[in-house]
Design a protein around this motif. Structure first.
Motif, PDB file in Angstrom:
ATOM      1  N   SER A  66       0.847  -1.188   0.000  1.00  0.00           N
ATOM      2  CA  SER A  66       0.000   0.000   0.000  1.00  0.00           C
ATOM      3  C   SER A  66       0.876   1.229   0.000  1.00  0.00           C
ATOM      4  N   PHE A  67       0.444   2.214  -0.765  1.00  0.00           N
ATOM      5  CA  PHE A  67       1.165   3.474  -0.874  1.00  0.00           C
ATOM      6  C   PHE A  67       0.201   4.607  -0.540  1.00  0.00           C
ATOM      7  N   PRO A  68       0.124   4.978   0.749  1.00  0.00           N
ATOM      8  CA  PRO A  68      -0.787   6.058   1.145  1.00  0.00           C
ATOM      9  C   PRO A  68      -0.356   7.389   0.527  1.00  0.00           C
ATOM     10  N   LEU A  69      -1.313   8.139   0.048  1.00  0.00           N
ATOM     11  CA  LEU A  69      -1.005   9.443  -0.551  1.00  0.00           C
ATOM     12  C   LEU A  69      -1.747  10.573   0.141  1.00  0.00           C
ATOM     13  N   ASP A  70      -3.006  10.393   0.452  1.00  0.00           N
ATOM     14  CA  ASP A  70      -3.769  11.358   1.238  1.00  0.00           C
ATOM     15  C   ASP A  70      -3.700  12.791   0.699  1.00  0.00           C
ATOM     16  N   PHE A  71      -4.264  12.992  -0.487  1.00  0.00           N
ATOM     17  CA  PHE A  71      -4.408  14.328  -1.033  1.00  0.00           C
ATOM     18  C   PHE A  71      -5.741  14.398  -1.759  1.00  0.00           C
ATOM     19  N   ASP A  72      -6.160  15.576  -2.126  1.00  0.00           N
ATOM     20  CA  ASP A  72      -7.391  15.729  -2.891  1.00  0.00           C
ATOM     21  C   ASP A  72      -7.061  15.662  -4.378  1.00  0.00           C
ATOM     22  N   ASN A  73      -7.793  14.811  -5.087  1.00  0.00           N
ATOM     23  CA  ASN A  73      -7.620  14.677  -6.523  1.00  0.00           C
ATOM     24  C   ASN A  73      -7.963  16.021  -7.171  1.00  0.00           C
ATOM     25  N   PRO A  74      -7.010  16.629  -7.886  1.00  0.00           N
ATOM     26  CA  PRO A  74      -7.280  17.946  -8.465  1.00  0.00           C
ATOM     27  C   PRO A  74      -8.399  17.932  -9.514  1.00  0.00           C
ATOM     28  N   GLU A  75      -8.626  16.778 -10.132  1.00  0.00           N
ATOM     29  CA  GLU A  75      -9.667  16.678 -11.160  1.00  0.00           C
ATOM     30  C   GLU A  75     -11.063  16.560 -10.556  1.00  0.00           C
ATOM     31  N   THR A  76     -11.177  15.882  -9.413  1.00  0.00           N
ATOM     32  CA  THR A  76     -12.504  15.620  -8.839  1.00  0.00           C
ATOM     33  C   THR A  76     -12.735  16.340  -7.515  1.00  0.00           C
ATOM     34  N   GLY A  77     -11.653  16.741  -6.854  1.00  0.00           N
ATOM     35  CA  GLY A  77     -11.771  17.352  -5.536  1.00  0.00           C
ATOM     36  C   GLY A  77     -11.983  16.343  -4.427  1.00  0.00           C
ATOM     37  N   SER A  78     -12.045  15.060  -4.786  1.00  0.00           N
ATOM     38  CA  SER A  78     -12.271  14.002  -3.800  1.00  0.00           C
ATOM     39  C   SER A  78     -10.972  13.581  -3.141  1.00  0.00           C
ATOM     40  N   PRO A  79     -11.057  13.092  -1.888  1.00  0.00           N
ATOM     41  CA  PRO A  79      -9.849  12.597  -1.213  1.00  0.00           C
ATOM     42  C   PRO A  79      -9.284  11.384  -1.950  1.00  0.00           C
ATOM     43  N   TYR A  80      -7.989  11.422  -2.249  1.00  0.00           N
ATOM     44  CA  TYR A  80      -7.313  10.285  -2.881  1.00  0.00           C
ATOM     45  C   TYR A  80      -6.484   9.602  -1.803  1.00  0.00           C
ATOM     46  N   LEU A  81      -6.867   8.375  -1.452  1.00  0.00           N
ATOM     47  CA  LEU A  81      -6.225   7.665  -0.344  1.00  0.00           C
ATOM     48  C   LEU A  81      -4.862   7.104  -0.712  1.00  0.00           C
ATOM     49  N   GLY A  82      -4.707   6.640  -1.953  1.00  0.00           N
ATOM     50  CA  GLY A  82      -3.443   6.067  -2.370  1.00  0.00           C
ATOM     51  C   GLY A  82      -3.631   4.882  -3.284  1.00  0.00           C
ATOM     52  N   ASP A  83      -2.578   4.071  -3.360  1.00  0.00           N
ATOM     53  CA  ASP A  83      -2.544   2.943  -4.287  1.00  0.00           C
ATOM     54  C   ASP A  83      -2.307   1.635  -3.533  1.00  0.00           C
ATOM     55  N   ILE A  84      -2.996   0.597  -3.989  1.00  0.00           N
ATOM     56  CA  ILE A  84      -2.807  -0.760  -3.469  1.00  0.00           C
ATOM     57  C   ILE A  84      -2.311  -1.609  -4.628  1.00  0.00           C
TER      58      ILE A  84
END
Length: 151
Positions: A66-84
């Motif tokens: 897991s690669f936590p990122l925890d930022f808001d997706n600039p395209e959607t404004g939704s929280p981006y948790l990261g990659d699995i």
């Protein structure tokens, strides 16, 4: 948005699209905003070994990273948790050893990966007990038959 990618050349014996609804339910049970986003990559042992070596210093394949990122997706404004990232061959071996279907193992690894994205860990006994308790609650609620094999 839940993005699911199966690396070229891999042929899982399940419908990867069925994981979208599962991931959304798992996120809900983990008390994460329903707008949250993540990506899931299903790959082979060579790629996950390379990632494990590069990011964790372990020169071996593993089942899930897991690669936590925890930022808001600039395209959607939704929280981006990261990659699995999940190794399909390792998941298949674990499913066979556990006597359950591959999709059940993938679901277990997805839940495990989500909990890591949310900051849970199992490096020490107290953290592990807390993470395993939440993981068990989610797996039971979602009627997943697989359970972790490591102690």
């Amino acid at each position: 948005m839940i993005e699911i990618e199966i690396r070229e050349g891999l042929s899982p014996n399940f419908d990867p699209g069925s994981l979208d609804a599962f991931i959304r339910k798992a996120l809900e049970l983990a008390e994460v905003s329903p707008e949250s986003e993540l990506s899931l990559v299903i790959t082979d042992n060579a790629e996950i070994r390379q990632l494990n070596r590069e990011y964790l210093g372990a020169d071996a394949p593993t089942d899930v990273l897991s690669f936590p990122l925890d930022f808001d997706n600039p395209e959607t404004g939704s929280p981006y948790l990261g990659d699995i990232v999940i190794s399909l061959p390792t998941a298949a071996q674990q499913a066979e050893a556990g006597g359950h279907a591959l999709i059940e193992e993938i679901k277990l690894l997805v839940v495990h990966g989500i909990l890591h994205l949310l900051g849970h860990d199992h490096a020490d006994p107290d953290e592990k007990a807390a993470m395993w308790q939440i993981q068990e609650q989610i797996l039971t609620s979602l009627e997943v038959n697989a359970r972790p094999t490591e102690s």
